[in-house]
Design an enzyme around this catalytic site. Structure first.
Site, PDB file in Angstrom:
ATOM      1  N   SER A 123       0.830  -1.199   0.000  1.00 44.95           N
ATOM      2  CA  SER A 123       0.000   0.000   0.000  1.00 44.95           C
ATOM      3  C   SER A 123       0.864   1.248   0.000  1.00 44.95           C
ATOM      4  CB  SER A 123      -0.843  -0.017   1.279  1.00 44.95           C
ATOM      5  OG  SER A 123      -1.433   1.235   1.498  1.00 44.95           O
ATOM      6  N   TYR A 147      -2.142  -0.780  11.028  1.00 44.21           N
ATOM      7  CA  TYR A 147      -2.388  -1.373   9.694  1.00 44.21           C
ATOM      8  C   TYR A 147      -1.194  -1.097   8.778  1.00 44.21           C
ATOM      9  CZ  TYR A 147      -3.879  -1.601   4.834  1.00 44.21           C
ATOM     10  OH  TYR A 147      -3.919  -1.854   3.481  1.00 44.21           O
ATOM     11  N   LYS A 151       1.918  -3.594   6.836  1.00 45.61           N
ATOM     12  CA  LYS A 151       2.387  -3.609   5.444  1.00 45.61           C
ATOM     13  C   LYS A 151       3.905  -3.432   5.389  1.00 45.61           C
ATOM     14  CE  LYS A 151      -1.549  -4.238   3.389  1.00 45.61           C
ATOM     15  NZ  LYS A 151      -1.872  -5.576   2.896  1.00 45.61           N
ATOM     16  N   ASN A 196     -15.577   3.958   5.994  1.00 46.19           N
ATOM     17  CA  ASN A 196     -14.471   4.830   6.419  1.00 46.19           C
ATOM     18  C   ASN A 196     -13.860   5.550   5.234  1.00 46.19           C
ATOM     19  OD1 ASN A 196     -14.333   4.011   9.200  1.00 46.19           O
ATOM     20  ND2 ASN A 196     -13.605   2.027   8.427  1.00 46.19           N
ATOM     21  N   LEU A 198     -13.491   7.242   1.399  1.00 41.35           N
ATOM     22  CA  LEU A 198     -14.232   8.335   0.758  1.00 41.35           C
ATOM     23  C   LEU A 198     -15.291   7.856  -0.247  1.00 41.35           C
ATOM     24  CD1 LEU A 198     -14.554  11.374   0.384  1.00 41.35           C
ATOM     25  CD2 LEU A 198     -12.756  11.282  -1.350  1.00 41.35           C
ATOM     26  N   ARG A 229      -5.579  12.664  -3.227  1.00 40.63           N
ATOM     27  CA  ARG A 229      -5.190  11.253  -3.352  1.00 40.63           C
ATOM     28  C   ARG A 229      -5.138  10.836  -4.813  1.00 40.63           C
ATOM     29  NH1 ARG A 229      -4.406  12.367   1.074  1.00 40.63           N
ATOM     30  NH2 ARG A 229      -4.963  11.327   3.035  1.00 40.63           N
TER      31      ARG A 229
HETATM   32  P1  NAD Z   1     -11.110  -6.677   1.194  1.00 43.04           P
HETATM   33  O1  NAD Z   1     -11.342  -6.662   2.658  1.00 43.04           O
HETATM   34  O2  NAD Z   1     -12.262  -6.461   0.288  1.00 43.04           O
HETATM   35  O3  NAD Z   1     -10.411  -8.050   0.772  1.00 43.04           O
HETATM   36  C1  NAD Z   1      -9.575  -8.786   1.642  1.00 43.04           C
HETATM   37  C2  NAD Z   1     -10.091 -10.207   1.671  1.00 43.04           C
HETATM   38  O4  NAD Z   1      -9.266 -10.984   2.535  1.00 43.04           O
HETATM   39  C3  NAD Z   1     -11.524 -10.312   2.205  1.00 43.04           C
HETATM   40  O5  NAD Z   1     -12.309 -11.065   1.313  1.00 43.04           O
HETATM   41  C4  NAD Z   1     -11.364 -11.018   3.553  1.00 43.04           C
HETATM   42  O6  NAD Z   1     -12.482 -11.831   3.849  1.00 43.04           O
HETATM   43  C5  NAD Z   1     -10.087 -11.808   3.336  1.00 43.04           C
HETATM   44  N1  NAD Z   1      -9.313 -12.116   4.535  1.00 43.04           N
HETATM   45  C6  NAD Z   1      -8.910 -11.288   5.522  1.00 43.04           C
HETATM   46  N2  NAD Z   1      -8.199 -11.969   6.431  1.00 43.04           N
HETATM   47  C7  NAD Z   1      -8.131 -13.262   6.006  1.00 43.04           C
HETATM   48  C8  NAD Z   1      -7.539 -14.444   6.510  1.00 43.04           C
HETATM   49  N3  NAD Z   1      -6.862 -14.454   7.659  1.00 43.04           N
HETATM   50  N4  NAD Z   1      -7.672 -15.589   5.799  1.00 43.04           N
HETATM   51  C9  NAD Z   1      -8.358 -15.613   4.634  1.00 43.04           C
HETATM   52  N5  NAD Z   1      -8.960 -14.529   4.118  1.00 43.04           N
HETATM   53  C10 NAD Z   1      -8.842 -13.363   4.792  1.00 43.04           C
HETATM   54  O7  NAD Z   1      -9.945  -5.626   0.886  1.00 43.04           O
HETATM   55  P2  NAD Z   1      -9.343  -5.128  -0.491  1.00 43.04           P
HETATM   56  O8  NAD Z   1      -9.612  -3.683  -0.586  1.00 43.04           O
HETATM   57  O9  NAD Z   1      -9.726  -6.021  -1.583  1.00 43.04           O
HETATM   58  O10 NAD Z   1      -7.797  -5.286  -0.156  1.00 43.04           O
HETATM   59  C11 NAD Z   1      -7.032  -6.402  -0.583  1.00 43.04           C
HETATM   60  C12 NAD Z   1      -5.607  -6.226  -0.099  1.00 43.04           C
HETATM   61  O11 NAD Z   1      -5.104  -4.985  -0.625  1.00 43.04           O
HETATM   62  C13 NAD Z   1      -5.471  -6.115   1.415  1.00 43.04           C
HETATM   63  O12 NAD Z   1      -4.289  -6.773   1.800  1.00 43.04           O
HETATM   64  C14 NAD Z   1      -5.361  -4.633   1.649  1.00 43.04           C
HETATM   65  O13 NAD Z   1      -4.655  -4.336   2.822  1.00 43.04           O
HETATM   66  C15 NAD Z   1      -4.599  -4.178   0.419  1.00 43.04           C
HETATM   67  N6  NAD Z   1      -4.800  -2.762   0.091  1.00 43.04           N
HETATM   68  C16 NAD Z   1      -6.061  -2.272  -0.044  1.00 43.04           C
HETATM   69  C17 NAD Z   1      -6.239  -0.917  -0.321  1.00 43.04           C
HETATM   70  C18 NAD Z   1      -7.608  -0.317  -0.430  1.00 43.04           C
HETATM   71  O14 NAD Z   1      -7.729   0.906  -0.281  1.00 43.04           O
HETATM   72  N7  NAD Z   1      -8.649  -1.085  -0.725  1.00 43.04           N
HETATM   73  C19 NAD Z   1      -5.128  -0.077  -0.499  1.00 43.04           C
HETATM   74  C20 NAD Z   1      -3.853  -0.628  -0.376  1.00 43.04           C
HETATM   75  C21 NAD Z   1      -3.699  -1.981  -0.083  1.00 43.04           C
HETATM   76  N1  UFG Z   2     -12.161  11.618   3.472  1.00 39.28           N
HETATM   77  C1  UFG Z   2     -13.144  12.527   3.802  1.00 39.28           C
HETATM   78  N2  UFG Z   2     -14.320  12.038   4.298  1.00 39.28           N
HETATM   79  C2  UFG Z   2     -14.561  10.705   4.472  1.00 39.28           C
HETATM   80  C3  UFG Z   2     -13.550   9.788   4.120  1.00 39.28           C
HETATM   81  C4  UFG Z   2     -12.355  10.278   3.630  1.00 39.28           C
HETATM   82  O1  UFG Z   2     -12.968  13.724   3.670  1.00 39.28           O
HETATM   83  O2  UFG Z   2     -15.658  10.339   4.934  1.00 39.28           O
HETATM   84  C5  UFG Z   2     -10.897  12.126   2.889  1.00 39.28           C
HETATM   85  C6  UFG Z   2      -9.665  11.758   3.683  1.00 39.28           C
HETATM   86  O3  UFG Z   2      -9.430  12.721   4.687  1.00 39.28           O
HETATM   87  C7  UFG Z   2      -8.600  11.715   2.591  1.00 39.28           C
HETATM   88  C8  UFG Z   2      -9.362  11.228   1.360  1.00 39.28           C
HETATM   89  O4  UFG Z   2     -10.727  11.494   1.628  1.00 39.28           O
HETATM   90  O5  UFG Z   2      -8.127  13.006   2.322  1.00 39.28           O
HETATM   91  C9  UFG Z   2      -9.198   9.733   1.095  1.00 39.28           C
HETATM   92  O6  UFG Z   2      -9.516   9.000   2.269  1.00 39.28           O
HETATM   93  P1  UFG Z   2      -9.750   7.422   2.266  1.00 39.28           P
HETATM   94  O7  UFG Z   2     -10.121   7.024   3.649  1.00 39.28           O
HETATM   95  O8  UFG Z   2     -10.665   7.033   1.160  1.00 39.28           O
HETATM   96  O9  UFG Z   2      -8.319   6.849   1.850  1.00 39.28           O
HETATM   97  P2  UFG Z   2      -6.885   7.047   2.543  1.00 39.28           P
HETATM   98  O10 UFG Z   2      -6.009   7.735   1.550  1.00 39.28           O
HETATM   99  O11 UFG Z   2      -6.985   7.630   3.881  1.00 39.28           O
HETATM  100  O12 UFG Z   2      -6.414   5.542   2.738  1.00 39.28           O
HETATM  101  C10 UFG Z   2      -6.666   4.510   1.792  1.00 39.28           C
HETATM  102  C11 UFG Z   2      -6.833   3.202   2.553  1.00 39.28           C
HETATM  103  C12 UFG Z   2      -5.535   2.853   3.208  1.00 39.28           C
HETATM  104  C13 UFG Z   2      -4.459   2.775   2.172  1.00 39.28           C
HETATM  105  C14 UFG Z   2      -4.356   4.100   1.431  1.00 39.28           C
HETATM  106  C15 UFG Z   2      -3.341   4.029   0.332  1.00 39.28           C
HETATM  107  O13 UFG Z   2      -7.849   3.333   3.538  1.00 39.28           O
HETATM  108  O14 UFG Z   2      -5.665   1.596   3.820  1.00 39.28           O
HETATM  109  O15 UFG Z   2      -5.629   4.424   0.873  1.00 39.28           O
HETATM  110  O16 UFG Z   2      -3.589   2.974  -0.504  1.00 39.28           O
HETATM  111  F1  UFG Z   2      -3.291   2.514   2.769  1.00 39.28           F
END
Ligand code: NAD
Ligand code: UFG
Length: 331
Positions: A123, A147, A151, A196, A198, A229
């Site tokens: 991430s 979190y 990573k 949580n 946006l 972002r």
């Molecule tokens: P998501 O929660 O939709 O997908 C993660 C999946 O992993 C879920 O289906 C959950 O049920 C499964 N899971 C969690 N713990 C597990 C375990 N112990 N065993 C088996 N399955 C398990 O999230 P996503 O947005 O698809 O994210 C996928 C990956 O990408 C994650 O590792 C997350 O940290 C990473 N990531 C996500 C974002 C984002 O903003 N969505 C950004 C950067 C990195």
């Molecule tokens: N924001 C708002 N209102 C909301 C939610 C978010 O104003 O209700 C703002 C935040 O302050 C930020 C932007 O929108 O400026 C994006 O926020 P997100 O929560 O959508 O995303 P983040 O950049 O905070 O974080 C996300 C994931 C992290 C990941 C990161 C980079 O939540 O886990 O992107 O990949 F690490």
């Protein structure tokens, strides 16, 4: 056969679609802690192809071993993990145990079965708060919450593992902000409870289920004071995994690469784009900054282009259109 951990989740399900579209054989392992079995059915519906599914926790060593015994797993795409920043601050042990513990167990079983290739979901959060954007892969890593530290730590574990075993092939993919949905509207992101992040929050406002968007901070040093972002369409992101796998077929060691567009949008710019895509008004209310947030995050996306031949194709209009299509159908 490719093992996709967390393949029922948001990014995993979109990647499974791309893998099946390219005729890869896949098996999904997911404990459904943050997803539903319906997304596996949707993957099959979209692609017209079958895939195997195991409801399995990657911390379940015996279960993983049985899976590897039953299938010839040649590589792993590892999405499984918990991802809520706020929850990780309340329950750090759960995050370290699930994410770091899960990766260690997975690596142990991969070693037992001489499986040497992994694409890992990292991430942009690993750039911490001390680097200036655009973020490049050589910058030092750190985190602002448990979190994020999971990573950073998982990246380090994988780097060390590859140092110890020169046959390993690891891709650390640093995602920026994945949004959007498959154009079919059958898979997307639908978090449980009040979102949580946006875009899921904006979806609920556009659907009329929440009255307004709280905008966290309008005094940042950005174009309009709100946070900036690098939003990336989840289908583009999914395709990046296919290119990373191809790269690993020809290269040993560790590849660390950003998957972003290289373009930053402010919260208000995104709200405006979503409002146009949905035809709905998105009322906003300005709130104090959210703790742990940085002002601006966007990728230097050149390395992915140079090494993988990959770049994001879809823009903010596509992201908002596909997200709204999914929201209307499924949320
Ligand atoms: P998501 O929660 O939709 O997908 C993660 C999946 O992993 C879920 O289906 C959950 O049920 C499964 N899971 C969690 N713990 C597990 C375990 N112990 N065993 C088996 N399955 C398990 O999230 P996503 O947005 O698809 O994210 C996928 C990956 O990408 C994650 O590792 C997350 O940290 C990473 N990531 C996500 C974002 C984002 O903003 N969505 C950004 C950067 C990195
Ligand atoms: N924001 C708002 N209102 C909301 C939610 C978010 O104003 O209700 C703002 C935040 O302050 C930020 C932007 O929108 O400026 C994006 O926020 P997100 O929560 O959508 O995303 P983040 O950049 O905070 O974080 C996300 C994931 C992290 C990941 C990161 C980079 O939540 O886990 O992107 O990949 F690490």
């Amino acid at each position: 056969m490719i093992l996709v951990t967390g393949g029922a989740g948001f990014i995993g399900s979109h990647t499974c679609v791309e893998l099946l579209n390219k005729d890869h054989e896949i098996v999904i392992a997911d404990n459904l802690v943050n997803s539903k079995i319906a997304s596996v059915e949707a993957i099959k519906q979209i692609t017209g192809k079958s895939c195997l599914f195991y409801e399995l926790d990657i911390n379940d060593e015996d279960g993983l071993r049985a899976l590897f015994r039953s299938h010839d797993i040649t590589s792993v795409i590892h999405f499984a993990g918990l991802k809520s920043v706020g929850e990780s601050c309340k329950f750090p042990h759960r995050y370290y145990s699930n994410n770091v513990g899960g990766t260690l167990t997975l690596l142990k079983i991969m070693r037992e079965f001489s499986c040497k290739s992994m694409v890992f979901s990292s991430s942009a959060t690993v750039y911490g708060r001390d680097n200036d954007p655009p973020f490049t892969e050589s910058m030092p890593t750190s985190a602002t919450n448990p979190y994020g530290w999971t990573k950073v730590i998982q990246e380090q574990i994988l780097v060390d593992q590859a140092k110890a075993d020169p046959e390993m092939r690891i891709a650390l993919l640093r995602y920026f902000n994945p949004v959007g949905a498959h154009p079919s509207g059958l898979i997307g992101e639908d978090p449980v409870g009040i979102p949580n992040n946006l875009v899921p929050y904006i979806c609920k406002v556009a659907l009329g289920r929440l009255p307004y968007l709280n905008v966290y901070g309008n005094d940042y040093d950005t174009v309009d004071g709100t946070g900036v972002r690098d939003y990336i369409h989840v289908v583009d992101l999914a395709k990046g995994h296919i290119e990373a796998m191809k790269y690993l077929d020809n290269n040993r060691g560790v590849l660390t690469v950003n998957l972003g567009t290289g373009i930053g949008y402010s919260v208000l710019e995104l709200v405006d784009a979503y409002s146009r895509a949905s035809g709905k008004e998105i009322p906003v209310r300005f709130m104090p900054r959210r703790s742990g947030d940085i002002a601006t995050s966007y990728a230097n996306a050149e390395k992915a282009c140079e090494l993988l031949g990959w770049k994001a194709e879809l823009g903010i209009e596509d992201m908002c259109r596909d997200s709204w299509n999914y929201a209307q159908k499924k949320m």
